[in-house]
Design a protein around this motif. Structure first.
Motif, short mmCIF file in Angstrom:
data_model
loop_
_atom_site.label_atom_id
_atom_site.label_comp_id
_atom_site.label_asym_id
_atom_site.label_seq_id
_atom_site.Cartn_x
_atom_site.Cartn_y
_atom_site.Cartn_z
N VAL A 180 0.85 -1.19 0.00
CA VAL A 180 0.00 0.00 0.00
C VAL A 180 0.88 1.24 0.00
CG1 VAL A 180 -1.81 1.28 1.19
CG2 VAL A 180 -1.80 -1.22 1.26
N LEU A 181 0.64 2.12 -0.96
CA LEU A 181 1.39 3.38 -1.08
C LEU A 181 0.45 4.53 -0.76
CD1 LEU A 181 3.09 2.52 -4.51
CD2 LEU A 181 4.02 2.12 -2.21
N PRO A 182 0.48 5.09 0.46
CA PRO A 182 -0.44 6.18 0.84
C PRO A 182 -0.21 7.46 0.03
CG PRO A 182 0.57 5.15 2.77
CD PRO A 182 1.32 4.65 1.60
N ASN A 183 1.07 7.75 -0.27
CA ASN A 183 1.43 8.94 -1.06
C ASN A 183 0.97 10.25 -0.44
OD1 ASN A 183 2.62 7.17 -2.86
ND2 ASN A 183 0.89 7.17 -4.27
N ASN A 184 0.74 10.22 0.85
CA ASN A 184 0.33 11.41 1.60
C ASN A 184 0.56 11.09 3.08
OD1 ASN A 184 -1.10 13.42 3.04
ND2 ASN A 184 -2.54 13.70 1.35
N LYS A 185 1.25 11.98 3.78
CA LYS A 185 1.56 11.70 5.18
C LYS A 185 0.31 11.54 6.03
CE LYS A 185 2.13 16.61 6.38
NZ LYS A 185 3.07 17.65 6.90
N ASN A 186 -0.80 12.18 5.62
CA ASN A 186 -2.04 12.10 6.40
C ASN A 186 -2.74 10.75 6.27
OD1 ASN A 186 -1.70 14.79 7.18
ND2 ASN A 186 -2.76 15.54 5.37
N ILE A 187 -2.33 9.93 5.29
CA ILE A 187 -3.02 8.67 5.05
C ILE A 187 -2.24 7.48 5.59
CG2 ILE A 187 -4.17 7.29 3.25
CD1 ILE A 187 -4.08 9.72 1.48
N ILE A 188 -1.00 7.69 5.99
CA ILE A 188 -0.18 6.57 6.46
C ILE A 188 -0.84 5.87 7.64
CG2 ILE A 188 2.04 5.96 7.49
CD1 ILE A 188 3.31 8.20 5.83
#
Length: 365
Positions: free
Chosen positions: A200-208
């Motif tokens: 899984v690659l969130p590509n946003n610190k808020n989604i990690i």
């Protein structure tokens, strides 16, 4: 409208209504059996051309003439609608010979807004599209062959979506303008990929955090969350995946690779503020880096170049520029040429990202 009026009239008369709903079963082997949409055979279409036009009246068109005109249309078709005004008459009719309706209408004035549709052809195209849709739905419902590994990435913008797909990402979570999908969105994506290990690659610190929550809630698959904070890091992570390595080895290699990526994003300010000692006014353009504001100004190109200068050091070898949906290709190409001229030791790539809000997303590695 006629059915509404008929119902109102029957209610006024006190007529008993039978509310029983009778379902008509489709014949065995009939196309789209069970579909909620009613499909007529082409033979059921009595009149093949839906004909519409407006008569720009040049002669008197009184009630008697209107009734005569309607009677004529009823003799050559059905679904008659004639709406008369002082100056124009709007006409709608289903007929097998639109020319007859047109010739009759020309006796009252000139015609405009003429539109003739072949309903049999439209019906055939609709049947074909419905068949294709059912085939696609059946194919989507069929279980895919189980893979050793699959990738899920949060993304935004048709260009970036396509890039990730080309690199081997199996499922794209559309993050919207703010790129903030929920844990449930990540879980749904995990469920839709058939693989032993899912990266899984969130590509946003808020989604990690949401991605990690989905990881702990999944029991039947091994979930590996690569803590990518930007789209650029996500692209680098996928590129550094090696099928022959174990999930643990790939997690370590991809996590190490994304640490070498610096990202900058160019957007605009929605209000006056002060950030990182930068005085920012509403409408200014901002270059935002991994750790804060890198550049501020009133020209997109100048801000982008200043931002890139702040991202660079002597070890950088590749600069990737992804231009957004509001950026013209020629402007992006001009920027690429100027960056390439200033940094001749680097490969400078330009690709269409199509992302909203951000005029440019730039990575340096």
């Amino acid at each position: 409208l006629m059915q509404v009026l008929k119902g109102a009239y029957e209610a006024f008369l006190g007529k008993e209504i039978d509310w029983t709903v009778t379902e008509t079963a489709a014949p065995a082997g009939a196309p789209f059996a069970g579909s909620q949409e009613t499909v007529l055979e082409e033979s059921d279409i009595k009149f093949g051309y839906c004909t519409e036009f407006i008569i720009m009246l040049s002669k008197t068109f009184n009630i008697k003439q209107e009734m005569d005109f309607k009677a004529y249309l009823e003799s050559i078709g059905d679904s008659i609608v004639v709406v008369a005004d002082d100056d124009v008459v709007k006409v709608h009719v289903h007929t097998n010979d639109p020319g007859l309706a047109i010739q009759k209408a020309l006796k009252y004035g000139a015609l405009s807004n003429m539109k003739i549709d072949n309903m049999r052809l439209e019906h055939h195209e609709k049947v074909v599209k419905m068949a294709q849709k059912e085939q696609q739905e059946a194919a989507a419902a069929a279980p895919a062959e189980k893979k050793a590994a699959a990738f899920i990435a949060v993304s935004v913008g048709e260009g970036i979506n396509a890039i990730l797909k080309d690199l081997g990402v199996d499922y794209i979570i559309e993050g919207g303008q703010t790129m903030n999908p929920s844990t449930e969105d990540v879980l749904n994506a995990i469920e839709k990929v058939n693989a032993e290990t899912v990266y899984v690659l969130p590509n946003n610190k808020n989604i990690i955090l949401a991605a990690n929550q989905a990881k702990y809630m999944t029991e039947d698959k091994k979930i590996v969350v690569i803590p990518t904070k930007t789209i650029a890091q996500g692209i680098t992570a996928v590129i550094n995946y090696v099928p022959d390595l174990s999930p643990e080895e790939n997690e370590a290699a991809m996590t190490e690779a994304i640490e070498t990526v610096r990202t900058g994003e160019v957007t605009y300010a929605v209000r006056d503020t002060v950030i990182d000692d930068h005085e920012i006014h509403q409408g200014d353009y901002m270059g935002i880096g991994d750790a804060g504001i890198l550049a501020v100004g009133q020209a997109i190109e100048t801000v982008t170049k200043d931002m890139i200068d702040s991202m660079m050091d002597e070890d950088m070898e590749l600069i990737s520029i992804y231009y957004g949906q509001e950026t013209k290709e020629e402007d992006a190409a001009a920027l690429r040429d100027k960056v390439a001229e200033k940094y001749p030791a680097c490969d400078v790539e330009l690709q269409y990202g199509g992302q909203p809000i951000y005029y440019y997303i730039v990575s340096a590695e």
